[in-house]
Design a protein around this motif. Structure first.
Motif, PDB file in Angstrom:
ATOM      1  N   LEU A 413      40.745  35.993  38.979  1.00 14.90           N
ATOM      2  CA  LEU A 413      41.169  34.671  38.506  1.00 14.90           C
ATOM      3  C   LEU A 413      40.035  33.646  38.426  1.00 14.90           C
ATOM      4  CD1 LEU A 413      43.736  33.298  37.498  1.00 14.90           C
ATOM      5  CD2 LEU A 413      44.304  32.708  39.839  1.00 14.90           C
ATOM      6  N   ASP A 414      38.875  33.958  38.956  1.00 10.29           N
ATOM      7  CA  ASP A 414      37.769  33.028  38.794  1.00 10.29           C
ATOM      8  C   ASP A 414      37.285  32.972  37.352  1.00 10.29           C
ATOM      9  OD1 ASP A 414      37.100  31.968  41.517  1.00 10.29           O
ATOM     10  OD2 ASP A 414      37.159  34.116  41.932  1.00 10.29           O
ATOM     11  N   TYR A 415      37.512  34.052  36.608  1.00 10.91           N
ATOM     12  CA  TYR A 415      37.055  34.095  35.222  1.00 10.91           C
ATOM     13  C   TYR A 415      38.117  34.591  34.241  1.00 10.91           C
ATOM     14  CZ  TYR A 415      32.374  33.817  37.262  1.00 10.91           C
ATOM     15  OH  TYR A 415      31.262  33.428  37.956  1.00 10.91           O
ATOM     16  N   CYS A 416      38.901  35.578  34.661  1.00 13.83           N
ATOM     17  CA  CYS A 416      39.644  36.388  33.701  1.00 13.83           C
ATOM     18  C   CYS A 416      40.973  35.729  33.337  1.00 13.83           C
ATOM     19  CB  CYS A 416      39.887  37.767  34.305  1.00 13.83           C
ATOM     20  SG  CYS A 416      40.911  38.789  33.259  1.00 13.83           S
ATOM     21  N   SER A 417      41.242  35.656  32.037  1.00 15.13           N
ATOM     22  CA  SER A 417      42.459  34.970  31.588  1.00 15.13           C
ATOM     23  C   SER A 417      43.718  35.791  31.844  1.00 15.13           C
ATOM     24  CB  SER A 417      42.339  34.623  30.103  1.00 15.13           C
ATOM     25  OG  SER A 417      42.070  35.780  29.359  1.00 15.13           O
ATOM     26  N   LEU A 418      43.581  37.053  32.202  1.00 15.56           N
ATOM     27  CA  LEU A 418      44.762  37.882  32.462  1.00 15.56           C
ATOM     28  C   LEU A 418      45.109  37.942  33.945  1.00 15.56           C
ATOM     29  CD1 LEU A 418      43.753  40.837  30.116  1.00 15.56           C
ATOM     30  CD2 LEU A 418      45.388  39.035  29.615  1.00 15.56           C
ATOM     31  N   ALA A 419      44.249  37.398  34.775  1.00 12.64           N
ATOM     32  CA  ALA A 419      44.372  37.617  36.220  1.00 12.64           C
ATOM     33  C   ALA A 419      45.601  36.951  36.823  1.00 12.64           C
ATOM     34  CB  ALA A 419      43.123  37.079  36.916  1.00 12.64           C
ATOM     35  N   ASN A 420      46.113  37.568  37.882  1.00  9.76           N
ATOM     36  CA  ASN A 420      47.161  36.964  38.703  1.00  9.76           C
ATOM     37  C   ASN A 420      46.597  36.363  39.976  1.00  9.76           C
ATOM     38  OD1 ASN A 420      49.401  37.547  37.126  1.00  9.76           O
ATOM     39  ND2 ASN A 420      49.461  39.643  37.882  1.00  9.76           N
ATOM     40  N   ALA A 421      45.475  36.858  40.418  1.00 14.54           N
ATOM     41  CA  ALA A 421      44.934  36.425  41.699  1.00 14.54           C
ATOM     42  C   ALA A 421      43.417  36.551  41.656  1.00 14.54           C
ATOM     43  CB  ALA A 421      45.496  37.282  42.826  1.00 14.54           C
ATOM     44  N   ARG A 422      42.773  35.868  42.586  1.00 17.41           N
ATOM     45  CA  ARG A 422      41.321  35.946  42.657  1.00 17.41           C
ATOM     46  C   ARG A 422      40.902  37.224  43.368  1.00 17.41           C
ATOM     47  NH1 ARG A 422      40.332  30.548  45.565  1.00 17.41           N
ATOM     48  NH2 ARG A 422      42.342  31.246  46.374  1.00 17.41           N
ATOM     49  N   SER A 423      39.845  37.842  42.897  1.00 10.80           N
ATOM     50  CA  SER A 423      39.308  39.044  43.532  1.00 10.80           C
ATOM     51  C   SER A 423      38.047  38.725  44.315  1.00 10.80           C
ATOM     52  CB  SER A 423      38.934  40.094  42.479  1.00 10.80           C
ATOM     53  OG  SER A 423      39.967  40.302  41.580  1.00 10.80           O
ATOM     54  N   PRO A 425      36.699  35.904  45.886  1.00 13.00           N
ATOM     55  CA  PRO A 425      36.724  35.316  47.245  1.00 13.00           C
ATOM     56  C   PRO A 425      37.290  36.288  48.276  1.00 13.00           C
ATOM     57  CG  PRO A 425      37.746  33.835  45.647  1.00 13.00           C
ATOM     58  CD  PRO A 425      37.496  35.124  44.940  1.00 13.00           C
ATOM     59  N   LEU A 426      38.234  37.123  47.844  1.00 11.55           N
ATOM     60  CA  LEU A 426      38.783  38.101  48.777  1.00 11.55           C
ATOM     61  C   LEU A 426      37.721  39.139  49.154  1.00 11.55           C
ATOM     62  CD1 LEU A 426      41.067  39.331  50.379  1.00 11.55           C
ATOM     63  CD2 LEU A 426      41.850  40.486  48.296  1.00 11.55           C
ATOM     64  N   ALA A 427      36.985  39.620  48.148  1.00 15.92           N
ATOM     65  CA  ALA A 427      35.911  40.581  48.431  1.00 15.92           C
ATOM     66  C   ALA A 427      34.908  39.957  49.400  1.00 15.92           C
ATOM     67  CB  ALA A 427      35.216  40.990  47.136  1.00 15.92           C
ATOM     68  N   GLN A 428      34.609  38.680  49.185  1.00 16.62           N
ATOM     69  CA  GLN A 428      33.647  37.997  50.065  1.00 16.62           C
ATOM     70  C   GLN A 428      34.174  37.908  51.492  1.00 16.62           C
ATOM     71  OE1 GLN A 428      33.411  34.602  47.366  1.00 16.62           O
ATOM     72  NE2 GLN A 428      31.222  34.982  47.091  1.00 16.62           N
ATOM     73  N   LYS A 429      35.464  37.607  51.596  1.00 20.06           N
ATOM     74  CA  LYS A 429      36.062  37.504  52.923  1.00 20.06           C
ATOM     75  C   LYS A 429      36.026  38.848  53.653  1.00 20.06           C
ATOM     76  CE  LYS A 429      39.116  33.763  53.622  1.00 20.06           C
ATOM     77  NZ  LYS A 429      40.343  33.073  53.326  1.00 20.06           N
ATOM     78  N   ILE A 430      36.374  39.903  52.935  1.00 26.64           N
ATOM     79  CA  ILE A 430      36.394  41.228  53.566  1.00 26.64           C
ATOM     80  C   ILE A 430      34.983  41.621  53.977  1.00 26.64           C
ATOM     81  CG2 ILE A 430      36.874  43.683  53.209  1.00 26.64           C
ATOM     82  CD1 ILE A 430      39.064  42.758  51.190  1.00 26.64           C
ATOM     83  N   SER A 431      34.025  41.398  53.082  1.00 24.47           N
ATOM     84  CA  SER A 431      32.673  41.844  53.433  1.00 24.47           C
ATOM     85  C   SER A 431      32.106  40.993  54.567  1.00 24.47           C
ATOM     86  CB  SER A 431      31.754  41.878  52.210  1.00 24.47           C
ATOM     87  OG  SER A 431      31.419  40.594  51.787  1.00 24.47           O
TER      88      SER A 431
END
Ligand code: SF4
Lengths: 546, 142
Positions: A413-423, A425-431
């Motif tokens: 969702l930071d870029y993609c017009s089809l997204a439902n959710a952000r990927s 920030p979540l990846a950053q949180k997990i890492s």
């Protein structure tokens, strides 16, 4: 690697001129956005949430240093100084202006690159094993086959308006590093009993809303028949694939509905007819292409030992190196996954540094992986320390290949017009949660993949741990999947149960990895323990009420 | 719908109206047929010698079945007029030409200058097709 001749160059140059004309017609108002859309999509230009996104093809993930430098230069001049490597071994720019797109394509054409068929319902960029031509375990280099297919599929007159996009991957090793069986067509180059090389053909794999593993349709197609056979595969799909529902339009649904045997019969029948047409180039053309992929001039007596006295270097060696077919050489993966970073992003400066390393230490060759990392495929073992030091100095020596920190994530969702959710920030949180390198190593191989919507660009179905962003009553919600794999042990992940918010999913991952640590048997990876124990105990720890 | 189609053929336009595939298969004297996007062009193969016009419908520019219909007919030896009718965009016509279409009846008017440019754009092609152009591999190897 492959070099364009006058014909290849003329075709790409003509495409740039054509697109320049189309963009001018759009900017002048002669074309409406509606009319322009299919044209720009054929050139990899999407209109995203904030700007145009341009997707550049990196055929079978192979690049040279001049090409990477141009990608860096474009990032600096036309974007915000970085690019994003994708799960299809491509590169995306997220902040492109329409008026600049023709100039960017012209810059790319100068170094034999393009954005042709990186979107649209056509045959997309052919992907392959990032270790091709270097891996100790390969039957042959799959890239000549992939290049033959690149040319055949470029502006294919019959297959440019397929029911849906069409992805082909080619590998030539028993280890599948390209998620081959999750492609519309997956090809494994094998050797038959007579010692001949040929293509084993799998059809109907894919992710998205209805993930499926490709079925074997033919165990061997010789190089002399390959294009005719693929014409037959595609024609059956183009004629009979569903067009009434975008979610049922991929070839996997056709195979599912008519069955693999009926599909195979139709293909074989079509193949007999198509084979008469003379569509297959002579062997000399394959040989011409293959000659470009000859081994670089390896040093025959390169020392086969490595000085491991620097402990940080030794950790990187243990994690990020793969066995090379040539004694004295190694394949080194450069992780684009620093803790807290954006998976697959690289700045212009990083690209330039890596290009320099490739030129100096890897016979000018680089690879992009579907896991969004870069590879120096041919490094002398004696040079590894120097390479590592240079990477380390630039913050690129993360020793986490295939560990939990090596997350695949789509732009979301930071870029993609089809997204439902952000990927991202979540990846950053997990890492960040799993940033401790020792903890990551202790967890061992653990492929974590995040998609921001059901389209599955982040391969969540194929993650040992997968995460799918969904929209739940207007808020971002994340479903957790366990047990997928895109490798030779291919399998599809299963959803654990109700979804989570961003922090909740990170906690859930921690619980399943804790359970793995408690229950693993010697030598078991996370996914092995999951397969042995099944979903239940994992569910229990995830959803246990305190 | 076939008012002054854009034609790439020398002989005069065929003046018999195209009948539906069912009607064609049910009567023995029709010489022009229209096939809808979902219909099987192979049903025409036993009758190619009496056909002068096949019109292939494109209900949407996204629907590419007609490209295969045309290829199937040309590969089977059909020499008559092959017309693309419907949502046919100017930038698609070069691909359609390659699949053997030699006549076009686009629902929207086509900009002649843009079409001329589109048709001249690619001097080379990578793959063999119904138009008989030599793919670059043949140019490379003679
Ligand atoms: S998975 Fe969805 S959100 Fe992510 S890049 Fe693909 S379409 Fe966009």
């Amino acid at each position: 690697m492959y070099r364009y001749d006058q014909y290849d160059q003329a075709i790409v140059d003509a495409r740039v001129a054509e697109f320049r004309d189309q963009v001018e017609r759009r900017l002048s108002g002669a074309l409406s956005e509606d009319q322009f859309k299919p044209l720009r999509l054929m050139n990899g230009l999407y209109l995203q949430l904030h700007a145009y996104m341009l997707r550049v093809a990196i055929p079978y993930g192979t690049l040279n240093s001049a090409q990477l430098r141009v990608l860096a230069d474009i990032a600096r001049r036309y974007d915000r100084g970085y690019g994003h490597f994708t799960t299809r071994q491509n590169l995306q720019y997220n902040w492109i202006q329409l008026k600049d797109a023709p100039d960017i394509l012209a810059e790319l054409a100068k170094v034999e690159m393009h954005a042709i068929q990186t979107s649209g319902n056509c045959i997309r960029n052919i992907s392959s094993d990032q270790y091709a031509g270097a891996a100790a375990d390969e039957v042959t280099d799959p890239r000549p086959w992939a290049e033959l297919l690149r040319q055949w599929s470029t502006f294919h007159p019959e297959f440019s308006y397929l029911p849906r996009k069409f992805k082909i991957a080619v590998i030539a090793a028993p280890k599948d590093r390209a998620a081959m069986r999750l492609h519309d067509i997956g090809i494994e180059i094998v050797r038959n009993a007579d010692g001949q090389q040929g293509a084993r053909i799998f059809v109907g794999g894919g992710m998205g809303r209805t993930p499926m593993i490709a079925h074997e349709v033919r165990d061997f197609v010789g190089i002399d028949d390959l294009l005719s056979y693929l014409e037959a595969c595609l024609r059956v799909y183009n004629r009979f694939g569903r067009r009434d529902n975008i979610y049922k339009a991929r070839i996997k649904i056709l195979l599912h509905e008519i069955g693999v045997d009926a599909y195979r019969e139709q293909v074989e029948e079509e193949f007999l007819a198509v084979k008469q047409l003379g569509l297959d180039p002579p062997k000399a053309e394959f040989d011409r292409i293959a000659a470009f992929f000859a081994d670089p001039p390896f040093q025959a007596d390169a020392p086969d030992t490595i000085d491991r006295s620097d402990p940080a270097f030794a950790l990187w060696l243990d994690q990020n190196l793969a066995a090379h077919k040539q004694p004295g050489y190694a394949i080194a993966t450069i992780s684009l996954k620093p803790a807290g970073g954006i998976p697959g992003d690289a700045t212009a400066e990083q690209m330039e540094l890596i290009a320099d390393l490739a030129e100096r230490y890897s016979f000018d060759e680089l690879r992009v992986t579907h896991a969004q990392n870069l590879v120096l495929p041919h490094v002398r073992k004696a040079d590894l320390y120097a390479v590592w030091q240079a990477l380390d100095g630039a913050g690129l020596a993360e020793a986490n290949l295939d560990l939990i920190g090596d997350i695949i994530a789509c732009p979301g969702l930071d870029y993609c017009s089809l997204a439902n959710a952000r990927s991202i920030p979540l990846a950053q949180k997990i890492s960040n949660r799993f940033a401790d390198p020792e903890r990551q190593r202790d967890l061992g191989e653990l492929k974590l993949k995040i998609s921001g919507c059901i389209n599955a660009c982040g391969h969540h179905h194929a993650g040992h741990i997968g995460i799918l962003g969904v929209d739940r009553k207007g808020t971002e919600n994340y479903q957790l999947l366990l047990g997928g794999s895109g490798a030779e042990d291919v399998s599809l992940g299963r959803i654990t149960g109700p979804g989570f918010d961003e922090d909740g999913v990170v906690d859930a991952i921690e619980r399943v990895t804790d359970l793995y640590k408690a229950r693993r048997e010697p030598g078991e990876r996370f996914v092995d323990t999951y397969r042995r124990l099944g979903m239940e105990p994992f569910k229990e720890v995830i959803y246990a009420r305190p | 719908m076939t008012n002054s189609p854009l034609r790439f053929r020398d002989e005069p336009e065929h003046d018999e109206p195209a009948v539906t595939l069912d009607a064609f298969l049910g009567q023995s004297n029709a010489t022009a047929v229209r096939i809808e996007a979902g219909e099987d062009a192979r049903a025409l193969l036993p009758h190619l010698d009496r056909l002068a016009l096949v019109e292939v419908s494109f209900p949407s520019f996204r629907d590419g079945r007609g490209y295969s219909a045309a290829s199937v007919l040309r590969e089977a030896g059909y020499r008559g007029e092959l017309r693309a009718e419907g949502d046919v965009l100017v930038d698609q016509i070069p691909l359609m030409r390659r699949c053997g279409f030699d006549s076009f009846a686009p629902a929207q008017p086509v900009d002649a200058a843009a079409l001329a440019r589109a048709l001249e754009q690619q001097a080379h092609v990578y793959q063999g097709a119904a138009d008989g152009r030599s793919p670059v591999w043949r140019l490379r190897h003679g």
